[in-house]
Design a protein around this motif. Structure first.
Motif, short mmCIF file in Angstrom:
data_model
loop_
_atom_site.label_atom_id
_atom_site.label_comp_id
_atom_site.label_asym_id
_atom_site.label_seq_id
_atom_site.Cartn_x
_atom_site.Cartn_y
_atom_site.Cartn_z
N GLY A 1 28.75 24.04 -35.80
CA GLY A 1 29.54 22.60 -36.20
C GLY A 1 28.51 21.68 -37.66
N LEU B 1 13.03 19.05 -22.61
CA LEU B 1 15.01 20.20 -23.09
C LEU B 1 14.19 21.46 -22.81
CD1 LEU B 1 15.45 18.52 -26.69
CD2 LEU B 1 17.01 18.42 -24.23
N LEU C 1 28.46 26.24 -18.11
CA LEU C 1 26.74 26.42 -18.93
C LEU C 1 26.17 25.12 -18.15
CD1 LEU C 1 28.13 27.72 -21.98
CD2 LEU C 1 25.85 28.60 -20.34
N GLY D 1 26.35 26.17 -30.79
CA GLY D 1 28.02 26.40 -31.95
C GLY D 1 26.98 25.55 -33.10
N PRO E 1 16.97 26.02 -23.16
CA PRO E 1 18.27 27.38 -22.67
C PRO E 1 19.15 27.41 -22.89
CG PRO E 1 16.90 26.72 -20.97
CD PRO E 1 15.79 26.46 -21.85
N HIS E 2 19.50 25.50 -23.26
CA HIS E 2 20.40 25.29 -23.58
C HIS E 2 20.65 24.75 -25.06
CE1 HIS E 2 22.06 24.42 -18.98
NE2 HIS E 2 20.79 24.50 -18.68
N ILE F 1 33.30 24.89 -24.47
CA ILE F 1 33.34 24.81 -26.38
C ILE F 1 34.20 23.97 -26.69
CG2 ILE F 1 34.61 27.12 -27.57
CD1 ILE F 1 33.69 29.06 -25.99
N ALA G 1 20.58 13.40 -23.73
CA ALA G 1 21.05 14.91 -22.98
C ALA G 1 21.68 14.94 -22.15
CB ALA G 1 19.65 15.84 -23.23
N ILE G 2 22.46 15.99 -21.33
CA ILE G 2 22.99 16.00 -19.73
C ILE G 2 21.71 15.82 -19.23
CG2 ILE G 2 24.35 17.49 -18.62
CD1 ILE G 2 24.89 18.44 -21.11
N THR H 1 30.57 17.30 -33.31
CA THR H 1 31.46 17.41 -34.67
C THR H 1 32.46 16.18 -35.26
OG1 THR H 1 31.45 19.52 -33.82
CG2 THR H 1 32.24 19.33 -36.27
N PHE I 1 20.84 19.58 -32.01
CA PHE I 1 21.21 20.07 -31.34
C PHE I 1 20.55 20.86 -29.25
CE2 PHE I 1 22.20 21.41 -35.69
CZ PHE I 1 23.76 21.14 -35.42
N ARG J 1 25.07 32.56 -20.40
CA ARG J 1 24.43 32.28 -22.43
C ARG J 1 24.34 33.99 -23.15
NH1 ARG J 1 23.25 27.62 -25.29
NH2 ARG J 1 22.34 29.25 -26.43
N GLY K 1 31.57 21.28 -26.08
CA GLY K 1 30.18 21.16 -26.40
C GLY K 1 31.01 20.48 -27.96
N VAL L 1 30.53 19.76 -40.46
CA VAL L 1 30.08 19.22 -41.22
C VAL L 1 29.64 18.95 -42.97
CG1 VAL L 1 28.30 17.07 -41.27
CG2 VAL L 1 29.18 17.97 -39.00
C1 HEM Z 1 26.89 18.74 -35.08
C2 HEM Z 1 27.76 19.45 -33.85
C3 HEM Z 1 27.37 19.82 -32.82
C4 HEM Z 1 25.61 18.93 -31.94
C5 HEM Z 1 25.25 17.68 -32.15
C6 HEM Z 1 25.21 19.60 -30.60
C7 HEM Z 1 24.91 19.42 -29.34
C8 HEM Z 1 24.45 19.76 -28.83
C9 HEM Z 1 23.17 19.63 -27.99
C10 HEM Z 1 21.84 18.56 -27.94
C11 HEM Z 1 23.78 20.46 -26.44
C12 HEM Z 1 22.29 20.76 -25.05
C13 HEM Z 1 22.38 19.05 -24.43
C14 HEM Z 1 21.68 19.56 -23.61
O1 HEM Z 1 20.51 19.83 -23.30
O2 HEM Z 1 21.71 18.73 -22.91
C15 HEM Z 1 24.48 21.14 -27.09
C16 HEM Z 1 25.32 22.09 -26.47
C17 HEM Z 1 26.60 23.15 -25.82
N1 HEM Z 1 27.20 22.71 -27.92
FE1 HEM Z 1 26.84 22.06 -29.43
N2 HEM Z 1 26.49 20.47 -30.30
C18 HEM Z 1 27.68 20.78 -31.72
C19 HEM Z 1 28.44 21.62 -31.60
C20 HEM Z 1 29.52 22.14 -30.92
C21 HEM Z 1 30.23 23.14 -31.54
C22 HEM Z 1 31.08 23.56 -32.44
C23 HEM Z 1 30.28 24.23 -30.10
C24 HEM Z 1 31.11 25.21 -29.74
C25 HEM Z 1 32.55 25.32 -30.56
C26 HEM Z 1 28.93 23.81 -29.28
C27 HEM Z 1 28.78 23.92 -28.25
C28 HEM Z 1 28.22 23.72 -27.14
C29 HEM Z 1 28.39 24.23 -25.82
C30 HEM Z 1 28.80 25.60 -24.77
C31 HEM Z 1 26.65 24.13 -25.77
C32 HEM Z 1 26.51 24.02 -24.03
C33 HEM Z 1 25.31 25.19 -23.76
C34 HEM Z 1 24.40 25.82 -23.48
O3 HEM Z 1 24.68 24.27 -21.68
O4 HEM Z 1 23.72 26.57 -22.46
N3 HEM Z 1 28.57 22.51 -29.39
N4 HEM Z 1 25.54 20.72 -28.01
#
Ligand code: HEM
Length: 411
Positions: free
Chosen positions: A362, A68, A97, A358, A353-354, A242, A295-296, A250, A349, A109, A245, A366
């Motif tokens: 999140g 990651l 992103l 949130g 870098p990625h 946003i 993951a993506i 959630t 989460f 970011r 993600g 929860v």
């Molecule tokens: C329990 C809730 C959440 C979980 C389990 C979660 C999980 C993740 C994970 C695993 C990634 C990285 C994916 C990767 O690297 O392939 C990610 C990225 C991201 N999440 Fe969350 N997320 C949650 C809630 C949120 C919330 C509430 C927001 C915004 C309102 C959010 C916005 C984003 C964004 C914008 C990214 C992209 C970041 C980037 O690429 O730099 N997430 N999330």
């Protein structure tokens, strides 16, 4: 599952299964037995993803965490040599992103990190409480079976995302309709939903130019107007990310978390008796039922080795967060939920870098949802054991969660 073993160039034995793993209804319903088999057989496997593309699936916690954060596993599709196309995205969503790498990604970011400070997110807590309270009031008025997904897990995050972005009340119906298409299972509907959402967000940006507020779209416009850091497309992409993600993830964690507690009444009673355990419980639920299972996808920018397995430059690599969370090398008795576990260093989460911007929001949504559910409806029970999950490789998401609420506790 049968397997043969061979030694690649670096001499490390790698397991090659002769049976291709199948990502079908049984996997969507319970992916963990397959992960256990794959993890035991080897650290990385060439598999056919549900969309028909070939990827390397990485299964062990240590490799997933390292992967990651590894800059040699890039997001930009230009590194992809396997012909993977994915969902066709409108031009405005080409640079987001999810598809950029440092240093471009770092610039995007920094803007989102500024909007998601711990203080700002904490200031949303009363609003999250109020929305959950209202949704539970409506549930309490429902006769018979209640679907926790449509009554709570879906409307809460979408309402909070609309608040964050500053979507006016009378526009939220359209916003939700486009969102439902985007996250739906029909690829043509998803592509149309993306186009509709882009047009909608552009209209919102135009509106906020004339009627600014203190929400995120106005913040992005200010960032652009002050030093021209964001293009119009980047602004649209940011709002879109946003939404993408923060919605399914959630939704998934609230519904899977509620289900895990319904199936483990001892843990539910423990949380009722010791509400101070809630933050630890949320972390454990995230490990136990990661909403982002895989993951993506990333692309290898050069030839590299993961867990001893050689990966060719240009290959697509999927780091399995769901499998990492159940790795016995990392967690004692990983299939058991334990709110007092010492090791809470999950990667649900992401990492590097990625890492999810949130995460705090999140966690809060929860925790508030589960606390209110547990205290207001102590008799709540599962109405139907035959549960269905949406087909998907990235998200683990219940389609519905039918419950009977029972008597409401005195308030
Ligand atoms: C329990 C809730 C959440 C979980 C389990 C979660 C999980 C993740 C994970 C695993 C990634 C990285 C994916 C990767 O690297 O392939 C990610 C990225 C991201 N999440 Fe969350 N997320 C949650 C809630 C949120 C919330 C509430 C927001 C915004 C309102 C959010 C916005 C984003 C964004 C914008 C990214 C992209 C970041 C980037 O690429 O730099 N997430 N999330």
């Amino acid at each position: 599952m049968t397997e043969t073993r061979s030694a690649p160039a670096d001499g490390c034995p790698v397991a090659h299964r002769t049976t291709e793993p199948v990502f079908d209804e049984a996997y969507f319903a319970d992916p963990y037995p397959l992960y256990d088999q794959l993890r035991t057989a080897g650290p990385a496997h060439r598999v056919t993803a549900p969309d028909g593309s070939t990827v390397w699936l990485v299964t062990r916690y240590a490799d997933v965490r390292q992967g990651l954060a590894d800059q040699r596993l890039a997001r930009h599709p230009k590194y992809n040599k396997g012909g993977y196309t994915g969902i066709p995205l409108p031009d405005d969503l080409r640079v987001i992103l999810a598809t950029t790498d440092p240093p471009h990604h770092t610039r995007l970011r920094s803007l989102i990190n500024a909007a998601f400070t711990r203080r700002r997110i904490e200031s949303l807590r009363p609003r999250v409480d109020e929305v959950v309270d209202g949704l539970l009031d409506a549930m309490a008025d429902t006769e018979g079976t209640v679907d926790l997904v449509s009554a709570l897990a879906a409307p809460l995050p979408i309402t909070i995302i609309c608040d964050l972005l500053g979507i006016p009340e009378d526009e939220r119906g359209a916003f939700r309709a486009y969102t439902d298409n985007i996250v739906g299972t029909d690829p043509a509907g998803a592509a149309q939903g993306c186009r509709d959402m882009v047009a909608f967000l552009k209209r919102m940006i135009a509106l906020k130019r004339t009627e600014p507020d203190d929400a995120l779209i106005t913040g992005l416009i200010d960032a652009r107007d002050q030093d021209d850091r964001l293009t119009e497309s980047e602004m649209v992409g940011m709002a879109f990310m946003i939404l993408i993600g923060g919605y399914d993830t959630t939704l998934s964690m609230i519904s899977s978390g509620a289900l895990a507690l319904l199936r483990d009444p001892e843990r539910a009673s423990q949380l009722r008796a010791y509400p101070e355990l809630m933050p630890a419980a949320v972390e454990e639920l995230l490990r136990f039922e990661a909403p982002v299972q895989n993951a993506i996808r990333r692309f290898a920018t050069e030839d590299l080795v993961i867990g001893g397995v050689p990966i060719e430059a240009g290959s697509a690599v999927v780091l399995s967060i769901g499998s990492a969370g159940r790795d016995p090398e990392q967690y004692a008795c990983p299939a058991r939920m334990d709110f007092e576990r010492d090791d809470t260093t999950h990667v649900s989460f992401g990492f590097g870098p990625h890492f999810c911007p949130g995460a705090q929001l999140g966690r809060m949504e929860v925790a508030v949802s589960l606390r209110q559910l547990l205290t207001r409806f102590p008799e709540m029970a599962l109405a139907d054991e035959a549960l269905r999950y949406r087909p998907g490789f990235t998200f683990r998401e219940l389609s519905t969660l039918p419950v009977v609420l029972g008597k409401q506790a005195d308030r």
